[in-house]
Design an enzyme around this catalytic site. Sequence first.
Site, mmCIF file in Angstrom:
data_model
loop_
_atom_site.group_PDB
_atom_site.id
_atom_site.type_symbol
_atom_site.label_atom_id
_atom_site.label_comp_id
_atom_site.label_asym_id
_atom_site.label_seq_id
_atom_site.Cartn_x
_atom_site.Cartn_y
_atom_site.Cartn_z
ATOM 1 C CE LYS A 1 31.149 -16.328 8.044
ATOM 2 N NZ LYS A 1 31.551 -15.785 6.732
ATOM 3 C CD GLU B 1 27.655 -7.812 -6.523
ATOM 4 O OE1 GLU B 1 27.548 -8.842 -5.840
ATOM 5 O OE2 GLU B 1 27.307 -6.682 -6.125
ATOM 6 N NE ARG C 1 22.890 -7.180 -5.686
ATOM 7 C CZ ARG C 1 23.106 -7.098 -4.379
ATOM 8 N NH1 ARG C 1 24.117 -7.701 -3.833
ATOM 9 N NH2 ARG C 1 22.280 -6.407 -3.616
#
Length: 628
Positions: free
Chosen positions: A283, A368, A396
């Site tokens: 990253k 979630e 969600r």
Amino acid sequence: MTNSSDSPLLNTIDSPVDLRQLAEQDLQPLADELRRFLIDFTSETGGHLAPGLGAVELTVALHYVFDTPRDRLVWDIGHQAYPHKILTGRRDAMRTIRKAGGLSGFLKRAESEYDSFGAGHSSTSISAALGMAVAARLDQQSREVVAIIGDGALTAGQAMEALYNAGGMDADLLVVLNDNEMSISRNVGAMSNYLARILSGKAYTSVREGSKTVLGTAPPVQAFARRWEEHLKGMVMPSTLFEELGFNYIGPIDGHDIHTLVATLQNMKAMSGPRFLHIATQKGKGFEPAEGQPIAFHGVGPFDPNTGKVEKKSGKRTYTQVFGDWLCDMAKDDQRLIGITPAMREGSGLVQFSKQYPDRYFDVGIAEQHALTFAAGTACDGLKPVVAIYSTFLQRAYDQLIHDISVQHLDVTFAIDRAGIVGADGPTHQGAFDLSYLRCVPGMVIFAPSDEAECRDMLYSAFLHEGPAAVRYPRGSGPGTIESAVMRRIPIGKAQIRREGQGVALLAFGTMLSAALEAAETLNATVVNMRSVKPLDTNLILDMAKAHELLVTIEENTVLGGAGAGVSQALSEAGYETPTMALGLPDQHVDQGDPGAVLAHYGLDAAGICAAVLRRRPLQSVASRSSA
């Protein structure tokens, strides 16, 4: 600023068709130019930088090997999709990204035919790609479908559900796992790259498939051959989990070795059935500040492209910081408090809490649904969970909110960040629905603070309440009210008159109080800080209805089923016929833009409130008396 002389290859790429005309030896120089361009424009605009830097070679290789847009590339979330946008005809518009009327910061079907599936939340790519693969099969189309997903997004239940389903359906689908947590040394990387080429090549595939046919009538021999193959792979590769799910697993390979990527993707393109390519990337690759601070440069504001120094933000405290400080203070007073987040430690303000109380801090990953049921389980046995979650992420886990928490009336506190207009992230992240979807949940208490001090006190009040309670607050800073170190308990369902006026009563919910007070000076209106969305202060509402000709509710939420609807219902049930007007967000998905400008566009600033009130005929005489 990057100019044409800096990017001789990139400036010739107006679509992937142009990219596929290049010789393979030109791909890495193109990737280098693409990376420089990405750093350059993001330094001006801000945005998601580190994920895109890590996916540059992968993006080039995918568009080089696959016939896009006929072949479908389904990116997960879109954080890493800036290079994809640049290569698909949007290079010259990249400096408009995340601005009003500009390019979306995520994938958007309406924006480009190359954006096969729009997404702003994670872990949807495999499900969507599987649907496209099934559609291609039913339509007898020979196109390829590729899902690109990160290792973080793979923690979500939906991603695993899709993998289970895809393997069982024997779908013609390629899943690329972009793993930016794994570090591969040069020697291991070289071996992995070599094995990937061999295992994805035609010779190995032919032998493997042929063996299945030849040995199909000899189960003991077939089983032995299968165990031998798994043993060989297991010596140099990760677990055979994905093979057990029905995928032909290849990897991990170096995701920055573009020639290995191209060769492996070409080989895997020639295969059929469920395929899984595991690549390892870094990253922030190619920009030292982002490599060193990948979290800080995941989503970043404008910065110096030479040093990586980020422009200083406003010195005002944000609501997120208010929450983070309150959580630490409350944890000191109550040993039962635990903090839970679905992979949003930094975004939700839990960094300090995670350091001070590591044993009471739980990051459950991008999950979630699990976060809420996990919280419910802890509440069953006497803990006091605080779930820090974005408004649109809570959507969600709606079933868990109702079924696991509300039905059992469990003591869970929700700190709902990014409620209302969030700005640059656009429709997928606008917290426009939480008041509506929370209001209808039985037993739910909902607070909406108008400033930072009220936010702290409401968090305290929600935490002390025995049952599910939520405090919803916006992104960024508030009016600058200084919080007291001493937390005050705000009575649930009790509003507060902030200004006495005539004719019109403005019932403001949360962030709308400042605009209401400003508008009231022009209208000579009464202003009520409603504070509690559920339960409402019905007695005060009825008092306002008796004393005023018009009640105006103002909320940073959709007007459908929101706080204003609750006020109208209360009046109707009491038999009152006082005219009401609900101001809020419209019945549409709100696009990206500066939050203040978006609110003004929808009439949720002082000028908009005044204009809306004065448009009502019954108030023309009232307005005249007020001005007199």
